[in-house]
Motif scaffolding. Sequence first.
Motif, PDB file in Angstrom:
ATOM      1  N   ARG A 276      19.844  -5.756  50.592  1.00 49.02           N
ATOM      2  CA  ARG A 276      20.836  -6.400  49.737  1.00 49.02           C
ATOM      3  C   ARG A 276      20.519  -6.070  48.285  1.00 49.02           C
TER       4      ARG A 276
ATOM      5  N   SER B 211      22.369  -6.075  44.098  1.00 52.88           N
ATOM      6  CA  SER B 211      23.456  -6.501  43.221  1.00 52.88           C
ATOM      7  C   SER B 211      23.702  -5.409  42.188  1.00 52.88           C
TER       8      SER B 211
ATOM      9  N   GLU C 159      34.559   2.622  44.931  1.00 49.73           N
ATOM     10  CA  GLU C 159      35.011   1.240  45.037  1.00 49.73           C
ATOM     11  C   GLU C 159      35.407   0.868  46.462  1.00 49.73           C
TER      12      GLU C 159
ATOM     13  N   SER D  37      33.355  -1.978  48.389  1.00 45.64           N
ATOM     14  CA  SER D  37      34.113  -3.164  48.807  1.00 45.64           C
ATOM     15  C   SER D  37      33.881  -3.490  50.273  1.00 45.64           C
TER      16      SER D  37
ATOM     17  N   LEU E  35      30.348  -5.348  50.788  1.00 44.00           N
ATOM     18  CA  LEU E  35      30.046  -6.586  50.069  1.00 44.00           C
ATOM     19  C   LEU E  35      29.340  -7.585  50.972  1.00 44.00           C
ATOM     20  N   ASP E  36      28.378  -8.278  50.394  1.00 45.12           N
ATOM     21  CA  ASP E  36      27.645  -9.307  51.123  1.00 45.12           C
ATOM     22  C   ASP E  36      28.634 -10.357  51.640  1.00 45.12           C
TER      23      ASP E  36
ATOM     24  N   ALA F 232      28.459  -7.013  41.724  1.00 46.06           N
ATOM     25  CA  ALA F 232      28.970  -6.903  43.090  1.00 46.06           C
ATOM     26  C   ALA F 232      27.765  -6.891  44.017  1.00 46.06           C
ATOM     27  N   ASN F 233      27.687  -7.858  44.912  1.00 43.84           N
ATOM     28  CA  ASN F 233      26.558  -7.980  45.820  1.00 43.84           C
ATOM     29  C   ASN F 233      26.847  -7.220  47.105  1.00 43.84           C
ATOM     30  N   VAL F 234      26.050  -6.209  47.390  1.00 42.05           N
ATOM     31  CA  VAL F 234      26.288  -5.345  48.548  1.00 42.05           C
ATOM     32  C   VAL F 234      25.091  -5.425  49.491  1.00 42.05           C
TER      33      VAL F 234
ATOM     34  N   PHE G  42      34.573  -8.522  44.902  1.00 40.88           N
ATOM     35  CA  PHE G  42      34.214  -7.281  44.221  1.00 40.88           C
ATOM     36  C   PHE G  42      34.235  -7.499  42.713  1.00 40.88           C
TER      37      PHE G  42
ATOM     38  N   ASP H  56      29.007 -13.466  49.708  1.00 36.34           N
ATOM     39  CA  ASP H  56      29.542 -13.369  48.349  1.00 36.34           C
ATOM     40  C   ASP H  56      30.467 -12.154  48.294  1.00 36.34           C
ATOM     41  N   PRO H  57      31.632 -12.228  48.962  1.00 35.46           N
ATOM     42  CA  PRO H  57      32.428 -11.027  49.246  1.00 35.46           C
ATOM     43  C   PRO H  57      33.454 -10.638  48.181  1.00 35.46           C
TER      44      PRO H  57
END
Length: 428
Positions: A40, A42, A396, A400, A403-404, A32-34, A410, A407-408
């Motif tokens: 940023r 992952s 979560e 959620s 998220l980037d 999950a990319n945040v 989850f 790349d949204p």
Amino acid sequence: MSSHGDLPAVTEEHVPTASRPSDLRITDLRVANVAGVPFRSSIIRIDTNQGLAGYGEVRDQASATYALVLKSRLVGENPCNVDRIFRKIKQFGHHGRQGGGVSGVEMALVDLAGKAYGVPAHALAGGRFRDEVRCYADTPSLPDPHEMGARLLERKRRGFTMLKMDVGVDLLWDVPGALIAPAGARADSTTMHPFTGIQVTAKGIEHLASYVDTVRSVVGYDVALAADHFGHIALDSCIRIGRALEPFTLAWIEDLIPWQLTDQWRQLTEAVAVPTCTGEDIYLLDGFRPLLDAGAIRVVHPDPATAGGIAETKRIGDYAQERGIPMALHLAASPIATMASVHLAAATENFLALEHHAADVEFWSDLVTDLPRPLIQDGHITVPDTPGLGFGAINEDLVSRLLDPHDPVFFAETTHWDRESSHDRLWS
């Protein structure tokens, strides 16, 4: 009396059977990319056939692909065989952000092994030397040293006993006569330090010394203070800056020149009475050996999210200790990689302090569950005794929302990586 044939069944009535470590197998890897944690990142999740999930984190601002490419090498493996798997995948890492996949996966494997055996990660690393881990607050610099001092003083009042700031050419570009530099040098971030042609003048040196002097007058001398981000300048300017900063009792001066230049680091270290520090972009103990064997630095500074994860970074610390060198930990991450670093720090005797790069991120402690709020209290993190990395789960809902936007999804499914293959053997 029960027969010998009945003993296994009788014994199983009195032991937990939710996890059978010998039968544990990896079934999936997802990321999950945040954004904004503080940078940023992952987050890695490794799933298993027994419902256990382990979490790790790719280094800040690195590509999640560095982790995803490892999936086909992991599925079917028993995650409790941490060292065996690490030896299998370490060839796919490298220095800088390229070490982020292997390192993040190793964190997740240790998390899983700890959960399977019911022990904290520091127990798997050999036990702990401390119950609390000291954190140092990294703080972006402001042009005005009085404002910078006030910003650092706020960190100190929160309980941090160690601070870090940026001191370098970024404070000098607009100071007339402080720098000699070729055209375009200010925007050049790709040329190695010895080759940029940037020189710091006597006026520039005086400006930096005055800046640090003012900051010290605000925060005092009862708190450790380190300095970083000196800019892409050559060795001679680094030596002159280091000597000018000697009166201010800095904890260290960091990354003045590229880590690869062992002999230049040795020259710098021998020329100044301020501890020298580098290592955040070095992968594996083998990458650190030249600097440590040469006595070229006074503080080793690996980032566990690049260096190889928990066990490999402990090996780096132990190797440094044999040479009389303490280890601090570089990190700019969510609580996931932070907790991996906490267990590593607890298990490493010559540990100094762990970097915290998110002092201004209000939601940072809420990214995982079942840990103290805030996670850092009086500048320290308590070492947990709960299994694995020590937190219950990721939050979560919050993750959620972070998220980037590029790349949204989850923990998106990753079946397209299942059949990625190669003849990986490094010998014929």
